[in-house]
Design a protein around this motif. Structure first.
Motif, short mmCIF file in Angstrom:
data_model
loop_
_atom_site.label_atom_id
_atom_site.label_comp_id
_atom_site.label_asym_id
_atom_site.label_seq_id
_atom_site.Cartn_x
_atom_site.Cartn_y
_atom_site.Cartn_z
N ALA A 115 0.81 -1.22 0.00
CA ALA A 115 0.00 0.00 0.00
C ALA A 115 0.84 1.27 0.00
N ARG A 116 2.08 1.18 0.45
CA ARG A 116 2.97 2.33 0.59
C ARG A 116 2.20 3.50 1.24
N PRO A 117 1.94 3.41 2.55
CA PRO A 117 1.08 4.38 3.23
C PRO A 117 1.62 5.81 3.18
N ASP A 118 0.68 6.75 3.18
CA ASP A 118 1.06 8.16 3.22
C ASP A 118 1.58 8.55 4.61
N VAL A 119 1.01 7.91 5.62
CA VAL A 119 1.35 8.22 7.02
C VAL A 119 1.56 6.92 7.77
N THR A 120 2.55 6.91 8.65
CA THR A 120 2.79 5.76 9.54
C THR A 120 2.83 6.25 10.98
N VAL A 121 2.10 5.59 11.84
CA VAL A 121 2.09 5.93 13.26
C VAL A 121 2.88 4.87 14.01
N VAL A 122 3.94 5.28 14.70
CA VAL A 122 4.75 4.38 15.52
C VAL A 122 4.43 4.67 16.98
N THR A 123 3.90 3.67 17.69
CA THR A 123 3.42 3.91 19.06
C THR A 123 4.44 3.55 20.14
N THR A 124 5.29 2.55 19.88
CA THR A 124 6.25 2.16 20.91
C THR A 124 7.62 1.86 20.30
N ALA A 125 8.66 2.13 21.08
CA ALA A 125 10.02 1.82 20.63
C ALA A 125 10.20 0.31 20.49
N TYR A 126 9.68 -0.42 21.46
CA TYR A 126 9.81 -1.88 21.43
C TYR A 126 9.12 -2.45 20.20
N GLY A 127 7.93 -1.93 19.88
CA GLY A 127 7.21 -2.40 18.71
C GLY A 127 7.95 -2.09 17.43
N MET A 128 8.55 -0.90 17.35
CA MET A 128 9.31 -0.53 16.16
C MET A 128 10.49 -1.48 15.96
N ARG A 129 11.18 -1.76 17.05
CA ARG A 129 12.34 -2.66 16.93
C ARG A 129 11.91 -4.06 16.51
N ARG A 130 10.86 -4.57 17.13
CA ARG A 130 10.41 -5.92 16.78
C ARG A 130 9.87 -5.98 15.36
#
Length: 385
Positions: free
Chosen positions: A81-96
């Motif tokens: 989909a190549r999103p226009d916006v990405t929401v990152v809620t947690t550092a741990y989630g981003m790393r995983r």
């Protein structure tokens, strides 16, 4: 409010400035329940270093990322989909998320897609993880809430846009609905999910300890763990007792307002540190429990009532609920004589003459010195102040 500023406390919660003092015995005599799984040992060690007795029962644990087909499928949908916006809620989630993508051979493509997306983060730790991955963010919530990130997106408009949201184990469906209602196409990815932990029989025992005020405090570091705890209480038929305990004798401490939310909804008033970090949570618990230490001068020397423990000199006696209720009543009387009917009224349950005799026997057996409680013939009992 600027990034990094402290937001107002959530309704139903209490915040307290963080104390700076540390003492190896500041939690001596107190028993604290820990419900977390991830980093639980860090929390347990910190509390035990301060003298606390810890009861640990993880309410939930994080599912392993290895061979997580759902994670890979959701990542593939976001890549397509190549999103226009990405929401990152947690550092741990981003790393995983990046670790899982790398393991599936999708790491480089994910970085390319995220680089072309406007990234919004829920707080400083999530921002740090995004930047550690070589990316940059467009905006940050000043109060570390997903709802605030959604507010920012709605303010600039999301109609016709594709928004990818990294979930963090506790899906706030209302926020996703807000984006959809505003015309956005919402895709989600959940790098870690919560599952029942090994040794699940420990959680019912922890719930019972809270319900009977056999612990002085219970700590929570995630909203899903709160939900699991409350569900276990309901399953055991102890919802009312747990709600009463968390509103009185047992201190409920949550690492942040998101974690505190289910507690507030259940009628509790948890304390929340001004900084939503584990270290701040530990200091807040110390401060609140230290306020509950009661100093009592007696003929045998100064006595401290610390939670469920009575300290006289170097000796410590730990009291069960019924003897503790009697001792607190006698301590409050400050040497005044309490009759048997008056003491029976303080017993938590099975209030009768036999229950009082049993509780008084256990009290004297548990005290550092049984002479602390004196019998006044035909009148009742008093504390030897």
């Amino acid at each position: 409010m600027t990034a990094g500023a402290v937001s107002p406390p959530a309704a139903g919660t209490t915040t307290t400035p963080e104390p700076v003092a540390f003492a190896a015995d500041q939690l001596a005599g107190f028993r604290i329940a820990v419900t977390s799984d991830r980093r639980a040992q860090d929390l347990i060690t910190a509390l035990e270093r301060r003298g606390a007795q810890v009861l640990h029962a993880p309410a939930l644990r994080i599912a392993p990322v290895a061979e997580d087909r759902e994670l890979i499928a959701d990542t593939g949908a976001i890549l397509a989909a190549r999103p226009d916006v990405t929401v990152v809620t947690t550092a741990y989630g981003m790393r995983r998320w990046t670790e899982g993508a790398d393991a599936a051979g999708l790491g480089e493509e994910l970085m390319d897609v995220l680089a072309g997306s406007r990234i919004f983060v829920r707080g400083p730790k999530a921002r740090g993880a995004v930047r550690a991955a070589g990316l940059d963010d467009t905006g940050i919530a000043d109060d570390e809430r997903t709802s605030s990130v959604v507010d920012m997106l709605l303010a600039e408009g999301v109609a016709g846009r594709t928004v990818a949201v990294q979930l963090h184990g506790y899906t706030d469906g209302h926020q996703l609905d807000r984006l959809r209602d505003a015309g956005a196409t919402v895709l989600t990815v959940e790098p870690y999910r919560w599952v029942r932990p090994d040794g699940v029989d420990r959680l019912p025992r922890l719930v019972e300890a809270v319900a009977t005020a056999a612990v002085d405090a219970v700590t929570f570091t995630s909203a899903p763990a709160v939900d699991a705890f409350l569900s276990a209480a309901a399953h055991a038929g102890l919802t009312d007792q747990v709600r009463s305990a968390l509103g009185g004798e047992v201190l409920a401490a949550a690492v942040g307002p998101v974690t505190a939310g289910p507690l507030v909804a259940a009628g509790a008033r948890p304390v929340v540190p001004e900084r939503y970090r584990m270290g701040a949570l530990i200091r807040l618990v110390c401060e609140h429990l230290e306020r509950r230490v009661e100093e009592i001068p007696t003929r045998l020397g100064p006595v401290q009532l610390r939670g469920r423990s009575v300290v006289l000199g170097g000796a410590v006696g730990t009291l069960s609920p019924a003897p503790l209720a009697i001792f607190r009543a006698l301590a409050a009387a400050r040497g005044g004589i309490l009759s048997r009917p008056q003491l029976i009224a303080h017993l938590p349950e099975a209030a009768n003459e036999h229950a009082l005799d049993m509780a008084m026997t256990r009290l004297r057996q548990s005290l550092p010195d049984p002479r602390l409680v004196a019998t006044v013939v035909k009148r009742g009992y008093r504390l030897e102040v």
